[in-house]
Design a protein around this motif. Structure first.
Motif, PDB file in Angstrom:
ATOM      1  N   LEU A 163       0.674  -1.165   0.067  1.00 47.54           N
ATOM      2  CA  LEU A 163       0.058  -0.040   0.060  1.00 47.54           C
ATOM      3  C   LEU A 163       0.797   1.208   0.129  1.00 47.54           C
ATOM      4  O   LEU A 163       0.550   2.116  -0.528  1.00 47.54           O
ATOM      5  N   ASN A 164       1.952   1.283   0.659  1.00 51.02           N
ATOM      6  CA  ASN A 164       2.712   2.433   0.747  1.00 51.02           C
ATOM      7  C   ASN A 164       3.413   2.767  -0.697  1.00 51.02           C
ATOM      8  O   ASN A 164       3.564   3.757  -1.313  1.00 51.02           O
ATOM      9  N   PHE A 165       3.940   1.522  -1.365  1.00 51.26           N
ATOM     10  CA  PHE A 165       4.693   1.771  -2.433  1.00 51.26           C
ATOM     11  C   PHE A 165       3.595   1.970  -3.656  1.00 51.26           C
ATOM     12  O   PHE A 165       3.876   2.838  -4.541  1.00 51.26           O
ATOM     13  N   ALA A 166       2.384   1.638  -3.253  1.00 46.88           N
ATOM     14  CA  ALA A 166       1.397   1.925  -4.332  1.00 46.88           C
ATOM     15  C   ALA A 166       1.028   3.537  -4.276  1.00 46.88           C
ATOM     16  O   ALA A 166       0.688   4.263  -5.303  1.00 46.88           O
ATOM     17  N   PHE A 167       1.059   3.908  -2.962  1.00 48.67           N
ATOM     18  CA  PHE A 167       0.650   5.280  -3.080  1.00 48.67           C
ATOM     19  C   PHE A 167       1.671   6.267  -3.271  1.00 48.67           C
ATOM     20  O   PHE A 167       1.590   7.153  -3.810  1.00 48.67           O
ATOM     21  N   ASN A 174      -2.631   8.791  -4.897  1.00 49.30           N
ATOM     22  CA  ASN A 174      -3.966   8.786  -4.673  1.00 49.30           C
ATOM     23  C   ASN A 174      -4.483   7.482  -3.912  1.00 49.30           C
ATOM     24  O   ASN A 174      -4.130   6.387  -4.256  1.00 49.30           O
ATOM     25  N   ARG A 175      -5.199   7.601  -2.818  1.00 51.96           N
ATOM     26  CA  ARG A 175      -5.334   6.599  -1.908  1.00 51.96           C
ATOM     27  C   ARG A 175      -6.354   5.364  -2.496  1.00 51.96           C
ATOM     28  O   ARG A 175      -5.894   4.417  -2.288  1.00 51.96           O
ATOM     29  N   GLN A 231      -5.036   1.697  -3.273  1.00 49.62           N
ATOM     30  CA  GLN A 231      -5.755   0.620  -2.989  1.00 49.62           C
ATOM     31  C   GLN A 231      -6.185  -0.260  -3.964  1.00 49.62           C
ATOM     32  O   GLN A 231      -6.030  -1.732  -4.029  1.00 49.62           O
ATOM     33  N   ASP A 232      -6.666   0.119  -5.149  1.00 51.47           N
ATOM     34  CA  ASP A 232      -7.016  -0.701  -6.316  1.00 51.47           C
ATOM     35  C   ASP A 232      -5.756  -1.166  -6.883  1.00 51.47           C
ATOM     36  O   ASP A 232      -5.746  -2.449  -7.323  1.00 51.47           O
ATOM     37  N   LEU A 233      -4.756  -0.696  -6.886  1.00 46.69           N
ATOM     38  CA  LEU A 233      -3.343  -1.140  -7.318  1.00 46.69           C
ATOM     39  C   LEU A 233      -2.914  -2.369  -6.303  1.00 46.69           C
ATOM     40  O   LEU A 233      -2.348  -3.267  -7.007  1.00 46.69           O
ATOM     41  N   VAL A 234      -3.026  -2.085  -5.120  1.00 49.31           N
ATOM     42  CA  VAL A 234      -2.854  -3.462  -4.224  1.00 49.31           C
ATOM     43  C   VAL A 234      -3.610  -4.487  -4.531  1.00 49.31           C
ATOM     44  O   VAL A 234      -3.057  -5.551  -4.725  1.00 49.31           O
ATOM     45  N   GLN A 235      -4.740  -4.315  -4.865  1.00 49.77           N
ATOM     46  CA  GLN A 235      -5.907  -5.261  -5.174  1.00 49.77           C
ATOM     47  C   GLN A 235      -5.480  -6.105  -6.347  1.00 49.77           C
ATOM     48  O   GLN A 235      -5.430  -7.283  -6.491  1.00 49.77           O
TER      49      GLN A 235
END
Length: 168
Positions: free
Chosen positions: A19-23, A28-29, A33-37
């Motif tokens: 989540l940190n890396f995706a952010f 954009n939060r 989250q979509d990227l993590v999923q």
């Protein structure tokens, strides 16, 4: 079955890091989250491709980075306009610059004045960065260490954001 459980546990253990890396990638939060999923699903779908002697965290982060890059390229492609008119009408039309309105030209003038109020040590590298120079090129031209150039641009950007906080 035991390997599969361990694999999933390792993946679940990385969710916070992901989540940190995706952010960092998306800033954009919700997009993060979509990227993590998307990454989690892709990793689970490709579990059989993982080799035990490979860095698991690096493998997962590489998948995330590749998904982000592919999504970005897809967005750029979909935003590209292809002019199929016979006389290329759309390409020959003037594009909206945002400066044609009084508000747009005022904002640009205020931003320029704010940047020009900086001392030379911050204004010069910041203007070079805006003009498209790379950090290393700025450092070379100004005979400064790379870290100094990066920090000056960072502080100039933060100061500019503070000065123009009404535009957010």
């Amino acid at each position: 079955m035991s390997d599969s459980i361990t694999f999933k546990q390792r993946l679940l253990g990385l969710q916070g890091n992901l989540l940190n890396f995706a952010f960092q990638l998306t800033t954009n939060r919700e997009a993060a989250q979509d990227l993590v999923q998307d990454t989690t699903l892709k990793v689970l779908d490709n579990e059989e491709k993982y080799v035990d002697n490979v860095n698991f965290k690096g493998w997962v982060f590489t998948i995330m980075r590749n998904i982000f890059i592919n999504n970005y390229r897809r967005q750029v492609r979909s935003a590209t306009v292809v002019d199929t008119t016979e006389d290329l009408y759309h390409l020959n039309c003037s594009q909206e610059s945002g400066l044609s309105t009084p508000e747009g030209s005022f904002a640009a003038q205020e931003i320029s004045e704010a940047i020009n109020s900086f001392t030379d040590e911050y204004r010069v590298p910041f203007n070079m960065y805006i003009a498209g120079y790379k950090y290393s090129e700025i450092a070379e031209k100004m005979s400064l260490p790379l870290g100094t150039v990066k920090s000056r641009i960072f502080f100039a950007r933060k100061r500019l954001q503070g000065m123009l906080k009404d535009y957010r």
